[in-house]
Motif scaffolding. Structure first.
Motif, PDB file in Angstrom:
ATOM      1  N   PHE A 177      43.932   9.288 -16.477  1.00  0.00           N
ATOM      2  CA  PHE A 177      44.958   9.691 -17.384  1.00  0.00           C
ATOM      3  C   PHE A 177      44.267   9.728 -18.692  1.00  0.00           C
ATOM      4  CE2 PHE A 177      46.471   6.356 -13.870  1.00  0.00           C
ATOM      5  CZ  PHE A 177      47.616   7.155 -13.835  1.00  0.00           C
ATOM      6  N   ILE A 178      43.280   9.072 -19.259  1.00  0.00           N
ATOM      7  CA  ILE A 178      42.559   9.175 -20.480  1.00  0.00           C
ATOM      8  C   ILE A 178      42.090  10.652 -20.896  1.00  0.00           C
ATOM      9  CG2 ILE A 178      41.100   8.479 -22.170  1.00  0.00           C
ATOM     10  CD1 ILE A 178      43.326   6.566 -21.360  1.00  0.00           C
ATOM     11  N   ILE A 179      41.410  11.281 -19.992  1.00  0.00           N
ATOM     12  CA  ILE A 179      40.847  12.554 -20.238  1.00  0.00           C
ATOM     13  C   ILE A 179      41.938  13.752 -20.447  1.00  0.00           C
ATOM     14  CG2 ILE A 179      38.901  14.286 -19.406  1.00  0.00           C
ATOM     15  CD1 ILE A 179      37.840  11.583 -20.422  1.00  0.00           C
ATOM     16  N   PRO A 180      42.677  13.906 -19.303  1.00  0.00           N
ATOM     17  CA  PRO A 180      43.685  14.807 -19.540  1.00  0.00           C
ATOM     18  C   PRO A 180      44.581  14.621 -20.725  1.00  0.00           C
ATOM     19  CG  PRO A 180      43.519  13.909 -17.269  1.00  0.00           C
ATOM     20  CD  PRO A 180      42.886  13.130 -18.243  1.00  0.00           C
ATOM     21  N   LEU A 181      44.829  13.555 -21.249  1.00  0.00           N
ATOM     22  CA  LEU A 181      45.507  13.098 -22.618  1.00  0.00           C
ATOM     23  C   LEU A 181      44.785  13.624 -23.559  1.00  0.00           C
ATOM     24  CD1 LEU A 181      48.166  12.107 -23.378  1.00  0.00           C
ATOM     25  CD2 LEU A 181      47.200   9.796 -23.428  1.00  0.00           C
ATOM     26  N   ALA A 182      43.367  13.431 -23.717  1.00  0.00           N
ATOM     27  CA  ALA A 182      42.620  13.574 -24.866  1.00  0.00           C
ATOM     28  C   ALA A 182      42.439  15.185 -25.054  1.00  0.00           C
ATOM     29  CB  ALA A 182      41.138  13.020 -24.579  1.00  0.00           C
ATOM     30  N   ILE A 183      42.346  16.052 -23.902  1.00  0.00           N
ATOM     31  CA  ILE A 183      42.334  17.308 -24.377  1.00  0.00           C
ATOM     32  C   ILE A 183      43.325  18.104 -25.006  1.00  0.00           C
ATOM     33  CG2 ILE A 183      42.269  19.741 -23.159  1.00  0.00           C
ATOM     34  CD1 ILE A 183      41.032  18.081 -20.627  1.00  0.00           C
ATOM     35  N   PRO A 184      44.517  17.833 -24.838  1.00  0.00           N
ATOM     36  CA  PRO A 184      45.422  18.475 -25.740  1.00  0.00           C
ATOM     37  C   PRO A 184      45.468  18.088 -27.030  1.00  0.00           C
ATOM     38  CG  PRO A 184      46.647  17.263 -24.292  1.00  0.00           C
ATOM     39  CD  PRO A 184      45.345  17.370 -23.838  1.00  0.00           C
ATOM     40  N   LEU A 185      45.266  16.662 -27.364  1.00  0.00           N
ATOM     41  CA  LEU A 185      45.347  15.813 -28.596  1.00  0.00           C
ATOM     42  C   LEU A 185      44.222  16.609 -29.446  1.00  0.00           C
ATOM     43  CD1 LEU A 185      45.976  12.488 -27.581  1.00  0.00           C
ATOM     44  CD2 LEU A 185      47.268  13.565 -28.929  1.00  0.00           C
ATOM     45  N   LEU A 186      43.265  16.660 -28.912  1.00  0.00           N
ATOM     46  CA  LEU A 186      41.898  17.348 -29.421  1.00  0.00           C
ATOM     47  C   LEU A 186      42.290  18.882 -30.023  1.00  0.00           C
ATOM     48  CD1 LEU A 186      39.028  15.654 -27.528  1.00  0.00           C
ATOM     49  CD2 LEU A 186      39.586  15.165 -30.171  1.00  0.00           C
ATOM     50  N   ASP A 213      43.372  25.403 -11.331  1.00  0.00           N
ATOM     51  CA  ASP A 213      42.844  24.165 -11.684  1.00  0.00           C
ATOM     52  C   ASP A 213      43.607  23.507 -12.952  1.00  0.00           C
ATOM     53  OD1 ASP A 213      40.626  23.491 -14.325  1.00  0.00           O
ATOM     54  OD2 ASP A 213      40.279  22.570 -12.529  1.00  0.00           O
ATOM     55  N   LYS A 214      44.017  22.260 -12.848  1.00  0.00           N
ATOM     56  CA  LYS A 214      44.905  21.314 -13.692  1.00  0.00           C
ATOM     57  C   LYS A 214      44.214  21.462 -15.169  1.00  0.00           C
ATOM     58  CE  LYS A 214      43.321  17.107 -11.885  1.00  0.00           C
ATOM     59  NZ  LYS A 214      43.743  15.752 -11.073  1.00  0.00           N
ATOM     60  N   TYR A 215      42.762  21.223 -15.218  1.00  0.00           N
ATOM     61  CA  TYR A 215      42.176  21.324 -16.563  1.00  0.00           C
ATOM     62  C   TYR A 215      42.369  22.555 -17.123  1.00  0.00           C
ATOM     63  CZ  TYR A 215      40.734  16.735 -15.259  1.00  0.00           C
ATOM     64  OH  TYR A 215      40.903  15.470 -14.961  1.00  0.00           O
ATOM     65  N   LEU A 216      42.157  23.633 -16.574  1.00  0.00           N
ATOM     66  CA  LEU A 216      42.278  24.935 -17.338  1.00  0.00           C
ATOM     67  C   LEU A 216      43.692  25.415 -17.444  1.00  0.00           C
ATOM     68  CD1 LEU A 216      39.729  27.229 -15.215  1.00  0.00           C
ATOM     69  CD2 LEU A 216      39.642  26.314 -17.623  1.00  0.00           C
ATOM     70  N   MET A 217      44.641  24.788 -16.582  1.00  0.00           N
ATOM     71  CA  MET A 217      45.910  25.143 -16.824  1.00  0.00           C
ATOM     72  C   MET A 217      46.452  24.554 -17.946  1.00  0.00           C
ATOM     73  SD  MET A 217      48.687  26.759 -16.268  1.00  0.00           S
ATOM     74  CE  MET A 217      48.189  27.625 -14.724  1.00  0.00           C
ATOM     75  N   LEU A 218      46.078  23.241 -18.442  1.00  0.00           N
ATOM     76  CA  LEU A 218      46.316  22.273 -19.343  1.00  0.00           C
ATOM     77  C   LEU A 218      45.863  22.972 -20.679  1.00  0.00           C
ATOM     78  CD1 LEU A 218      47.262  19.812 -20.822  1.00  0.00           C
ATOM     79  CD2 LEU A 218      45.129  18.548 -20.107  1.00  0.00           C
ATOM     80  N   THR A 219      44.657  23.507 -20.668  1.00  0.00           N
ATOM     81  CA  THR A 219      43.970  24.130 -21.849  1.00  0.00           C
ATOM     82  C   THR A 219      44.877  25.237 -22.394  1.00  0.00           C
ATOM     83  OG1 THR A 219      41.834  23.435 -21.081  1.00  0.00           O
ATOM     84  CG2 THR A 219      41.625  25.203 -23.047  1.00  0.00           C
ATOM     85  N   THR A 220      44.938  26.139 -21.285  1.00  0.00           N
ATOM     86  CA  THR A 220      45.696  27.497 -21.440  1.00  0.00           C
ATOM     87  C   THR A 220      47.077  27.131 -22.113  1.00  0.00           C
ATOM     88  OG1 THR A 220      44.598  28.488 -19.624  1.00  0.00           O
ATOM     89  CG2 THR A 220      46.704  29.461 -20.335  1.00  0.00           C
ATOM     90  N   GLY A 249      35.632  26.548 -28.919  1.00  0.00           N
ATOM     91  CA  GLY A 249      34.681  26.208 -27.970  1.00  0.00           C
ATOM     92  C   GLY A 249      35.606  25.438 -26.900  1.00  0.00           C
ATOM     93  N   TYR A 250      36.358  24.407 -27.332  1.00  0.00           N
ATOM     94  CA  TYR A 250      37.085  23.688 -26.476  1.00  0.00           C
ATOM     95  C   TYR A 250      38.081  24.499 -25.477  1.00  0.00           C
ATOM     96  CZ  TYR A 250      36.580  19.581 -29.629  1.00  0.00           C
ATOM     97  OH  TYR A 250      35.991  18.271 -30.196  1.00  0.00           O
ATOM     98  N   ILE A 251      38.512  25.626 -26.150  1.00  0.00           N
ATOM     99  CA  ILE A 251      39.507  26.571 -25.415  1.00  0.00           C
ATOM    100  C   ILE A 251      38.625  27.424 -24.316  1.00  0.00           C
ATOM    101  CG2 ILE A 251      41.077  28.466 -25.424  1.00  0.00           C
ATOM    102  CD1 ILE A 251      41.585  27.320 -28.331  1.00  0.00           C
ATOM    103  N   ILE A 252      37.296  27.894 -24.775  1.00  0.00           N
ATOM    104  CA  ILE A 252      36.711  28.800 -23.960  1.00  0.00           C
ATOM    105  C   ILE A 252      35.793  28.214 -22.824  1.00  0.00           C
ATOM    106  CG2 ILE A 252      36.981  30.770 -25.655  1.00  0.00           C
ATOM    107  CD1 ILE A 252      34.254  30.526 -26.424  1.00  0.00           C
ATOM    108  N   GLY A 253      35.302  27.010 -23.215  1.00  0.00           N
ATOM    109  CA  GLY A 253      34.110  26.152 -22.750  1.00  0.00           C
ATOM    110  C   GLY A 253      34.631  26.016 -21.092  1.00  0.00           C
ATOM    111  N   ASN A 254      35.888  25.771 -20.995  1.00  0.00           N
ATOM    112  CA  ASN A 254      36.381  25.095 -19.538  1.00  0.00           C
ATOM    113  C   ASN A 254      36.103  26.717 -18.795  1.00  0.00           C
ATOM    114  OD1 ASN A 254      36.616  22.673 -20.094  1.00  0.00           O
ATOM    115  ND2 ASN A 254      38.717  22.650 -20.094  1.00  0.00           N
TER     116      ASN A 254
END
Length: 408
Positions: A70-79, A266-273, A389-394
């Motif tokens: 829960f915590i990590i997925p929530l932190a990604i958009p917040l940052l 991938d849910k993390y890449l989709m979240l970033t995108t 870098g947050y965006i392209i790193g993943n």
């Protein structure tokens, strides 16, 4: 079953320890210069390692799993909320170019390091994905890749120790470079010259305290930050889940199809995108929200505590030395590429060093360096560029991880 003072099912106490120690780490970093020098992240990690290796808390618990879930997925958009897409080129064009070149240096370093050490370090394909994403974005990318590739917890901890140690050493090196005559004779240093002329002073007791200045924040800001982040997590995870089932994957399909599944499923890449898209579509909405970066950073500190908990000291002693070599090669190649390209393209030394720092340590460490050195005109631009870098790193981490897995 391991015998510890606090049991794995004592959820309230374990949550309390994680939150209290993360809070203490942030306080120490902003209050004391010794903590600011080694970073609050390392303080959080070392404290957690001590707590688990002395038998106070267990090395595994559903509480720790909840942080990953829960915590990590929530932190990604917040940052990502504070990224101003249009300003990246308008205000930071020069820095953006050298940052992207420095990112190529990271990729080259990871590839060279992987093929030199793949027979000597376990799950190096997964670690390579994590560290390549981290050395383009930052800790949030490290967390996303660790979760995506399901890297064993003890190897994640060993990688974090090696990574943080190298970052601390690298930070010191980057701080020293502008004072070395060899570099001063070969690069323009207008910002250093300005500071040395006595025209600029540095405020704040520590780097962290200076960076994380108090700002106005309302109940509505908190509600919109957390609510919007949760909405993005829900939608992106559901979309990724659908695409993952719709796009075939496995040994019976081509590498390209597997790569497409890895990217779009991938849910993390989709979240970033998805976060990137809504930022571009509704810039005014996100500009009006205060506090999202602070909330996201606090959540990342919970992650730093949790990844330190499963660390086995003997395993770190066994694996961290080689992992230290792995990350050493990455940063050496990154800095070499950055300095060479910067020299050819006539960049200022300060711009080159901050771009490399933003790659390896993330935008906050680069901003901290700019604050510490008194390069005030570069603090805002490197923070804007570094967040890219947050965006392209993943994306880079996923591509390299999938490629590397074929060699393990």
């Amino acid at each position: 079953m391991e015998q510890t003072l606090i049991k794995a099912d004592d959820y309230v106490t374990l949550w309390g320890i994680i939150v209290v120690w993360a809070s203490a780490s942030i306080y120490l970093e902003q209050r004391y210069s010794w903590a600011a020098k080694i970073s609050g992240a390392i303080v959080a990690l070392i404290g957690a390692i001590i707590l688990s290796n002395t038998g106070i808390i267990p090395t595994a618990s559903p509480v720790y799993d909840a942080v990953w879930t829960f915590i990590i997925p929530l932190a990604i958009p917040l940052l990502l909320f504070h990224v101003k897409i249009k300003r990246i080129w308008q205000e930071s064009g020069r820095l953006l170019i050298i940052f992207l070149i420095s990112s190529i240096g990271t990729v080259a370093g990871v590839i060279i390091s992987f093929f030199l050490l793949k027979d000597h370090i376990p799950v190096l394909d997964k670690l390579g994905a994590m560290l390549s994403a981290s050395y383009i974005g930052g800790g949030v990318n490290f967390a996303a890749m660790a979760a995506k590739f399901e890297t064993p917890g003890e190897m994640v901890s060993a990688a974090v120790v090696a990574d943080n140690l190298m970052m601390a050493i690298y930070f010191v090196v980057l701080m020293m470079v502008p004072a070395i005559g060899f570099f001063r004779r070969r690069f323009k240093t207008p910002h250093v010259d300005q500071v040395e002329s006595g025209s600029i002073g540095v405020e704040g007791k520590t780097l962290a305290e200076s960076f994380w200045k108090r700002k106005d924040i309302s109940l509505k800001d908190i509600a919109l930050s957390v609510g919007t982040a949760f909405l993005l997590v829900i939608v992106s995870f559901k979309v990724a889940e659908f695409l993952d089932s719709a796009i075939p994957s496995g040994d019976d399909v081509s590498f390209f199809i597997n790569l497409v599944n890895g990217l779009f499923g991938d849910k993390y890449l989709m979240l970033t995108t998805l976060t990137f898209l809504v930022l571009a579509m509704f810039p005014r909405y996100f500009e009006s929200i205060n506090g999202s970066q602070e909330i996201g950073t606090f959540l990342i500190y919970l992650f730093f505590v949790v990844i330190g908990i499963p660390a086995s000291i003997p395993l770190i002693i066994e694996n961290a030395p080689l992992l230290l070599v792995f990350v050493f090669i990455i940063v050496v190649v990154n800095l070499t590429v950055s300095l060479t390209a910067g020299k050819l393209l006539k960049y200022d030394l300060e711009e080159i060093l901050l771009a490399s720092n933003a790659n390896v340590g993330g935008p906050t460490t680069a901003a901290a360096m700019a604050i510490a050195k008194g390069w005030k005109d570069l603090i805002g631009p490197i923070l804007v560029v570094g967040t890219l870098g947050y965006i392209i790193g993943n994306y880079v981490g996923t591509a390299l991880g999938l490629w590397f897995s074929g060699f393990m």
